[in-house]
Design a protein around this motif. Structure first.
Motif, PDB file in Angstrom:
ATOM      1  N   GLN A 298      40.214 107.375 -29.605  1.00 45.93           N
ATOM      2  CA  GLN A 298      39.430 107.077 -28.409  1.00 45.93           C
ATOM      3  C   GLN A 298      38.309 108.096 -28.205  1.00 45.93           C
ATOM      4  O   GLN A 298      37.185 107.725 -27.831  1.00 45.93           O
ATOM      5  CB  GLN A 298      40.344 107.021 -27.180  1.00 45.93           C
ATOM      6  CG  GLN A 298      41.249 105.801 -27.180  1.00 45.93           C
ATOM      7  CD  GLN A 298      41.718 105.401 -25.809  1.00 45.93           C
ATOM      8  OE1 GLN A 298      41.438 106.069 -24.812  1.00 45.93           O
ATOM      9  NE2 GLN A 298      42.432 104.303 -25.738  1.00 45.93           N
ATOM     10  N   LEU A 299      38.595 109.362 -28.429  1.00 40.71           N
ATOM     11  CA  LEU A 299      37.554 110.375 -28.275  1.00 40.71           C
ATOM     12  C   LEU A 299      36.448 110.192 -29.315  1.00 40.71           C
ATOM     13  O   LEU A 299      35.259 110.336 -29.012  1.00 40.71           O
ATOM     14  CB  LEU A 299      38.155 111.774 -28.395  1.00 40.71           C
ATOM     15  CG  LEU A 299      39.044 112.237 -27.230  1.00 40.71           C
ATOM     16  CD1 LEU A 299      39.643 113.604 -27.535  1.00 40.71           C
ATOM     17  CD2 LEU A 299      38.256 112.287 -25.927  1.00 40.71           C
ATOM     18  N   TYR A 300      36.849 109.864 -30.549  1.00 39.48           N
ATOM     19  CA  TYR A 300      35.861 109.680 -31.617  1.00 39.48           C
ATOM     20  C   TYR A 300      34.970 108.468 -31.338  1.00 39.48           C
ATOM     21  O   TYR A 300      33.742 108.521 -31.536  1.00 39.48           O
ATOM     22  CB  TYR A 300      36.577 109.514 -32.955  1.00 39.48           C
ATOM     23  CG  TYR A 300      35.635 109.248 -34.104  1.00 39.48           C
ATOM     24  CD1 TYR A 300      34.895 110.277 -34.681  1.00 39.48           C
ATOM     25  CD2 TYR A 300      35.470 107.959 -34.605  1.00 39.48           C
ATOM     26  CE1 TYR A 300      34.018 110.034 -35.720  1.00 39.48           C
ATOM     27  CE2 TYR A 300      34.592 107.702 -35.651  1.00 39.48           C
ATOM     28  CZ  TYR A 300      33.873 108.741 -36.201  1.00 39.48           C
ATOM     29  OH  TYR A 300      32.992 108.491 -37.227  1.00 39.48           O
ATOM     30  N   CYS A 301      35.568 107.375 -30.896  1.00 36.84           N
ATOM     31  CA  CYS A 301      34.817 106.125 -30.698  1.00 36.84           C
ATOM     32  C   CYS A 301      34.044 106.092 -29.388  1.00 36.84           C
ATOM     33  O   CYS A 301      33.095 105.300 -29.250  1.00 36.84           O
ATOM     34  CB  CYS A 301      35.769 104.929 -30.742  1.00 36.84           C
ATOM     35  SG  CYS A 301      36.580 104.659 -32.333  1.00 36.84           S
ATOM     36  N   LEU A 302      34.436 106.906 -28.419  1.00 29.49           N
ATOM     37  CA  LEU A 302      33.861 106.825 -27.070  1.00 29.49           C
ATOM     38  C   LEU A 302      32.334 106.822 -27.040  1.00 29.49           C
ATOM     39  O   LEU A 302      31.730 105.956 -26.384  1.00 29.49           O
ATOM     40  CB  LEU A 302      34.434 107.953 -26.211  1.00 29.49           C
ATOM     41  CG  LEU A 302      33.997 108.053 -24.755  1.00 29.49           C
ATOM     42  CD1 LEU A 302      34.154 106.725 -24.017  1.00 29.49           C
ATOM     43  CD2 LEU A 302      34.782 109.152 -24.041  1.00 29.49           C
ATOM     44  N   PRO A 303      31.636 107.721 -27.737  1.00 26.59           N
ATOM     45  CA  PRO A 303      30.171 107.689 -27.682  1.00 26.59           C
ATOM     46  C   PRO A 303      29.575 106.414 -28.284  1.00 26.59           C
ATOM     47  O   PRO A 303      28.473 106.017 -27.917  1.00 26.59           O
ATOM     48  CB  PRO A 303      29.752 108.919 -28.498  1.00 26.59           C
ATOM     49  CG  PRO A 303      30.959 109.777 -28.570  1.00 26.59           C
ATOM     50  CD  PRO A 303      32.128 108.855 -28.551  1.00 26.59           C
ATOM     51  N   HIS A 304      30.310 105.782 -29.201  1.00 26.88           N
ATOM     52  CA  HIS A 304      29.817 104.593 -29.890  1.00 26.88           C
ATOM     53  C   HIS A 304      29.961 103.318 -29.055  1.00 26.88           C
ATOM     54  O   HIS A 304      29.300 102.320 -29.347  1.00 26.88           O
ATOM     55  CB  HIS A 304      30.574 104.398 -31.209  1.00 26.88           C
ATOM     56  CG  HIS A 304      30.435 105.539 -32.168  1.00 26.88           C
ATOM     57  ND1 HIS A 304      29.444 105.582 -33.118  1.00 26.88           N
ATOM     58  CD2 HIS A 304      31.158 106.679 -32.319  1.00 26.88           C
ATOM     59  CE1 HIS A 304      29.560 106.697 -33.820  1.00 26.88           C
ATOM     60  NE2 HIS A 304      30.592 107.378 -33.355  1.00 26.88           N
ATOM     61  N   ILE A 305      30.813 103.350 -28.039  1.00 27.67           N
ATOM     62  CA  ILE A 305      31.102 102.125 -27.280  1.00 27.67           C
ATOM     63  C   ILE A 305      31.054 102.367 -25.768  1.00 27.67           C
ATOM     64  O   ILE A 305      31.605 101.586 -24.990  1.00 27.67           O
ATOM     65  CB  ILE A 305      32.477 101.550 -27.670  1.00 27.67           C
ATOM     66  CG1 ILE A 305      33.586 102.580 -27.451  1.00 27.67           C
ATOM     67  CG2 ILE A 305      32.463 101.079 -29.122  1.00 27.67           C
ATOM     68  CD1 ILE A 305      34.989 102.044 -27.709  1.00 27.67           C
ATOM     69  N   LEU A 306      30.371 103.422 -25.345  1.00 30.93           N
ATOM     70  CA  LEU A 306      30.351 103.799 -23.932  1.00 30.93           C
ATOM     71  C   LEU A 306      29.938 102.662 -22.998  1.00 30.93           C
ATOM     72  O   LEU A 306      30.491 102.532 -21.905  1.00 30.93           O
ATOM     73  CB  LEU A 306      29.445 105.021 -23.737  1.00 30.93           C
ATOM     74  CG  LEU A 306      29.308 105.541 -22.306  1.00 30.93           C
ATOM     75  CD1 LEU A 306      30.659 105.907 -21.709  1.00 30.93           C
ATOM     76  CD2 LEU A 306      28.361 106.753 -22.268  1.00 30.93           C
ATOM     77  N   PRO A 307      28.959 101.793 -23.361  1.00 26.15           N
ATOM     78  CA  PRO A 307      28.590 100.722 -22.429  1.00 26.15           C
ATOM     79  C   PRO A 307      29.735  99.756 -22.088  1.00 26.15           C
ATOM     80  O   PRO A 307      29.671  99.076 -21.061  1.00 26.15           O
ATOM     81  CB  PRO A 307      27.465  99.989 -23.167  1.00 26.15           C
ATOM     82  CG  PRO A 307      26.866 101.024 -24.055  1.00 26.15           C
ATOM     83  CD  PRO A 307      28.036 101.843 -24.512  1.00 26.15           C
TER      84      PRO A 307
END
Length: 458
Positions: A298-307
């Motif tokens: 979740q931390l790794y993916c968070l910037p990629h899917i923030l919207p």
């Protein structure tokens, strides 16, 4: 009940109509009331529904950049299919039968409509099942209530609104007693509608409440969260109350969260059936390796899917320092300043709380994003190299910060191979087109702040 039982029930009680609805890309429920005969006729092949519902924004203005549908396709009908397993009755509408629907292909051989949020959530849940996990989730919401009507909101131009109750009364016993009939109807009717609450209380701010929905399997939990927001508004109408789930409706008041609680369990029938896989009594901190991989994902993916967690312009007004909403890519044990709060005192209640989402989220997208990115961490065997934050999470930007606005977050997601891997290019393209449209609508406006600041002095 299956189709035969449902039809027999409608016939036996001479119920002439049913209501169904589905969530659009913004999480707004769109639907119809249809006759019993229409309901019967569409059970096999679905019901034709104009796909403009995925070609316009929350105010019904058509996108100029959409590819799923638009003037170039002629806005045709698409088959929407009712999920009979979502059957419930609306207690504030004389027990009118109600169903949720989606644009999934199902067993027809047709592909899901990429823009359909519930279809996306179903695909993510299927991934968890295939990996051998039963995902349990719940979303909690904060929202403000006003002694207004849709007409008075327009007449007042959304200014100088009257809150349900005045003052900052977080966890107050006094304020709910002032509106006991409204509060009682919320708790009772939501339960009768299949959305049982764990708790309901005031938060700090005039007329603001918070409700925690009982956890459930992931898809059912997302269904409940989607229905909760509309149900609260409909119940509010019956008390002369308008509810808003904006993330930040007033710069001087706290924002409204939509935190997501989540855990993975052994599925029924497995050798270790009914075990919380996030809990490990042998680990020093009682957190399992699986849970660490899930958090790392979740931390790794968070910037990629923030919207998907912060989908509106307004979302980012809440994600600021010192406002009870995270701004950094952090995690910690029972820490309310981080993006991911871990609660693991006992096996039964061990879970991860994703604190980035506001109450303005589309639950299918926010919960789907959380589950998909956690599974990503497990599939890729990610290690949780970031230590837990024990103090002020706003000051710990070692692992990075959240994008500060919808435009930047959307561009990161649009160009991200991680987002495409998680959700497919069809969904990512459509969703990012809608978020780009949302930002451009905002950028074209002249605000009161600009007029007051520049009109006379510049």
């Amino acid at each position: 009940m299956d189709a035969t039982q449902l039809l027999a029930y409608l016939d036996e009680h001479d119920i002439p109509k049913v209501k169904f609805a589905f969530a659009d890309i913004d999480g707004i429920l769109r639907g119809k009331v249809i006759s019993r005969e229409k309901f019967r006729a569409g059970l096999a092949d679905g019901y034709g529904f104009c796909d403009v519902v995925f070609g316009w924004d929350s105010t019904d203005v058509a996108y100029d950049n959409g590819t799923v549908t638009g003037w170039h396709t002629g806005y045709p009908d698409r088959p929407v299919r009712i999920d009979l397993g979502t059957f419930r009755q609306i207690p504030w509408e004389n027990d009118l039968p109600f169903f949720l629907a989606d644009f999934s292909g199902g067993d027809t051989g047709r592909a899901d409509l990429p823009a359909c949020p519930r279809s996306l959530m179903k695909r993510v849940v299927a991934q968890a099942t295939e990996m051998g996990y039963r995902a349990e989730m719940a979303q909690e919401f904060e929202w403000f209530n006003f002694r207004e009507t849709p007409q008075t909101l327009q007449q007042k131009d959304f200014r100088n609104l009257t809150p349900l109750t005045p003052g900052m009364f977080g966890y107050s016993i006094l304020r709910p007693s002032m509106e006991h009939q409204f509060v009682d109807d919320l708790f009772t009717w939501l339960g009768q509608f299949g959305i049982p609450l764990e708790g309901l209380h005031t938060e700090t701010g005039p007329g603001v409440y918070e409700a925690a929905i009982h956890h459930d399997s992931a898809l059912r939990a997302a269904d409940k969260a989607v229905l909760f927001k509309t149900a609260v508004k409909e119940i509010g109408y019956r008390h002369g109350v308008v509810a808003t789930f904006m993330a930040k409706w007033n710069a001087e008041l706290p924002g409204c969260s939509g935190h997501i609680h989540q855990s993975l369990w052994s599925p029924d029938g497995a050798p270790n059936s009914g075990r919380n896989l996030f809990f490990d009594p042998a680990a020093p901190d009682k957190l399992s390796t699986l849970a660490r991989q899930y958090i790392a994902g979740q931390l790794y993916c968070l910037p990629h899917i923030l919207p998907m967690y912060a989908p509106t312009i307004n979302s980012y007004k809440r994600l600021v320092e010192g406002a009870w909403a995270p701004t950094t890519l952090t995690w910690g044990f029972d820490n309310r300043t981080v993006a991911m709060r871990v609660l693991n005192h006992t096996e039964t209640y061990t879970r991860v709380e994703m604190r980035v989402p506001g109450s303005d989220t589309n639950p299918y997208l926010a919960m789907g994003a959380a589950l998909a990115s956690g599974l990503y961490g497990i599939r890729h065997g990610l290690s949780l190299d970031v230590p837990p934050t024990t103090g002020n999470g706003y000051e710990n930007a070692t692992n990075g910060r959240l994008a500060p606005n919808l435009r930047d977050a959307t561009h990161l997601m649009r160009d991200s191979p991680v987002a495409a891997e998680l959700f497919g290019e069809g969904f990512v393209n459509h969703f990012c087109q809608t978020r780009d449209w949302e930002y451009r609508q905002y950028a074209s406006q002249v605000s009161d702040w600009e007029l007051k600041r520049y009109f006379e002095l510049i």
